[in-house]
Design a protein around this motif. Sequence first.
Motif, short mmCIF file in Angstrom:
data_model
loop_
_atom_site.label_atom_id
_atom_site.label_comp_id
_atom_site.label_asym_id
_atom_site.label_seq_id
_atom_site.Cartn_x
_atom_site.Cartn_y
_atom_site.Cartn_z
N HIS A 205 -14.18 -5.06 -17.40
CA HIS A 205 -13.83 -4.67 -16.03
C HIS A 205 -13.53 -3.18 -15.99
O HIS A 205 -12.76 -2.66 -16.80
N ASP A 206 -14.15 -2.49 -15.04
CA ASP A 206 -13.98 -1.05 -14.89
C ASP A 206 -13.04 -0.80 -13.70
O ASP A 206 -13.40 -1.06 -12.56
N ALA A 207 -11.85 -0.32 -14.00
CA ALA A 207 -10.85 -0.15 -12.94
C ALA A 207 -10.55 1.32 -12.67
O ALA A 207 -9.40 1.71 -12.44
N ALA A 208 -11.59 2.13 -12.65
CA ALA A 208 -11.43 3.58 -12.48
C ALA A 208 -10.69 3.96 -11.19
O ALA A 208 -10.07 5.02 -11.11
N TYR A 209 -10.75 3.07 -10.19
CA TYR A 209 -10.16 3.42 -8.88
C TYR A 209 -8.90 2.64 -8.55
O TYR A 209 -8.51 2.54 -7.39
N PRO A 226 -3.46 -15.20 -16.51
CA PRO A 226 -2.97 -15.74 -17.77
C PRO A 226 -4.12 -16.07 -18.73
O PRO A 226 -5.12 -16.67 -18.32
N GLY A 227 -4.00 -15.63 -19.97
CA GLY A 227 -5.04 -15.91 -20.96
C GLY A 227 -6.22 -14.97 -20.92
O GLY A 227 -7.14 -15.10 -21.75
N ALA A 228 -6.24 -14.03 -19.98
CA ALA A 228 -7.41 -13.15 -19.83
C ALA A 228 -7.67 -12.31 -21.08
O ALA A 228 -8.82 -12.01 -21.40
N LYS A 229 -6.60 -11.97 -21.77
CA LYS A 229 -6.76 -11.12 -22.94
C LYS A 229 -7.65 -11.74 -24.02
O LYS A 229 -8.18 -11.05 -24.88
N GLU A 230 -7.78 -13.07 -23.98
CA GLU A 230 -8.64 -13.72 -24.98
C GLU A 230 -10.10 -13.35 -24.80
O GLU A 230 -10.90 -13.46 -25.73
N ILE A 231 -10.47 -12.92 -23.57
CA ILE A 231 -11.90 -12.68 -23.33
C ILE A 231 -12.18 -11.44 -22.49
O ILE A 231 -13.33 -11.20 -22.13
N ALA A 232 -11.15 -10.64 -22.16
CA ALA A 232 -11.40 -9.53 -21.23
C ALA A 232 -10.88 -8.20 -21.75
O ALA A 232 -9.87 -8.13 -22.45
N VAL A 233 -11.62 -7.15 -21.39
CA VAL A 233 -11.15 -5.77 -21.59
C VAL A 233 -11.29 -5.03 -20.27
O VAL A 233 -12.09 -5.41 -19.40
N GLU A 234 -10.51 -3.96 -20.14
CA GLU A 234 -10.52 -3.20 -18.89
C GLU A 234 -10.52 -1.71 -19.18
O GLU A 234 -9.76 -1.24 -20.03
N PHE A 235 -11.38 -0.99 -18.47
CA PHE A 235 -11.43 0.47 -18.56
C PHE A 235 -10.56 1.09 -17.48
O PHE A 235 -10.58 0.63 -16.33
N HIS A 236 -9.84 2.13 -17.86
CA HIS A 236 -9.14 2.97 -16.88
C HIS A 236 -9.45 4.41 -17.20
O HIS A 236 -9.74 4.75 -18.34
N SER A 237 -9.34 5.24 -16.20
CA SER A 237 -9.64 6.64 -16.37
C SER A 237 -8.57 7.48 -15.69
O SER A 237 -8.08 7.11 -14.63
N LEU A 238 -8.24 8.60 -16.30
CA LEU A 238 -7.30 9.51 -15.64
C LEU A 238 -8.05 10.49 -14.72
O LEU A 238 -7.44 11.27 -14.03
#
Length: 397
Positions: A205-209, A226-238
């Motif tokens: 998941h790209d959460a740049a905004y 709940p439990g998302a960490k088992e299968i998810a990553v998320e991008f953030h940007s400064l």
Amino acid sequence: MKRFGSSRLQLLGSAIFSEVGQWRREAEAVGHDIIDLGIGSPDRPPSERVMESLAGAVRNPANYGYPTSEGTLEFRSAVARWYDYRFGVKLDPEHEVTTLMGSQDGLAHLAMAVCDPGDTAIVPDPGYPIYAVSLVLAGVTPHLLPLRAENGFLPRLDEIPEQTAAAAKFILLGYPSNPLSAVADIGFYEELVEFAKRRNMLIIHDAAYSEMAFDGFRPRSVLEVPGAKEIAVEFHSLSKSFNLAGCRIAFLVGNKDAVGALRALKSNIDYGVFTAVQEAGIAALEDQMAGSGWEVASVYERRRNIVVDGLREVGWNVSKPKATMFIWAPVPPGWTSRQISREILLSAGVVVIPGDAFGEQGQGFVRIALVQEEERLMEAVRRIGRFLRDRGVGPAS
Ligand SMILES: *Cc1c(COP(=O)(O)O)cnc(C)c1O
């Protein structure tokens, strides 16, 4: 074919961006004062405090050695505190956070780190260009997931053929989204996590905004499920959240295997972000957590109102996005995305991007970026209004 250039290069990028560049040169040649609402690059500086922190860190001789690809533990710890502050999500800075030279860096390399050539992955259409490009670089076959207006630009996960869903290594989405300026609520993330879990598919998941939302709306993180960490990553940007686009600093958080895979790949490619920039990044995150009140959203909220209200007054009925720095405007009848973008540039001197630059499903839209000061945006709206009137598109009477 260039003499030195791989065939892979032919598959990269959309030719539309260079076409827009060509129109721009034509418009400049006839003397237009160009208002560029094309590129999605923040036009304002970061906060005074962040610039001071960077200036101080630049003067520290200790900061000039090679950094590390994954970033300092101090920066990763600040990210973990920020995630807890912002989303109530607990992260282990040692294994569940990695620093990036912009999320572009991470988005470009993650497919290579988690897929083998010949694998399949699901990416949105329209989508931010690097999503599909990263698959080309990794030799991964894309399954394009259409995002349509009638569904609020959210995907219909049930439309993905089961065979594709079962085979796909990951599904990549981003909300609030560029170019669509669509948003997702926690219910959608719950549905997505369930969908992916059942098939053991990674969610990217790209959460740049996430920090650029309006009218009191607070974007959520997919990791809140709940439990998302088992299968998810998320991008953030400064880049967007703190106007640090030129500093190249961002991060990936979540599932430790996927974060670790990207780290392992990148440790072979780069030596990470300048330590001084990481210190400035910490200052930016800390500043927000301390409640300084400095934020980018209010600037873009005012700009959004000027452009959306202005375009509606001149007869272009665009919807009011809840987030991002973009207006995703449906093209009035009688034009393609490229035709109207070219005409607006050549007769009004305003750069907008044809929607099909972001994928076939973008046909019928243009993207307008709110990256100029209010005065210039008003001028752009006036010129577009004149253009539409000349072409017989007027305010509804
Ligand atoms: C701007 C943008 C990014 C990239 O930002 P970086 O400067 O590389 O961190 C990533 N995703 C989306 C959707 C963007 O609009």
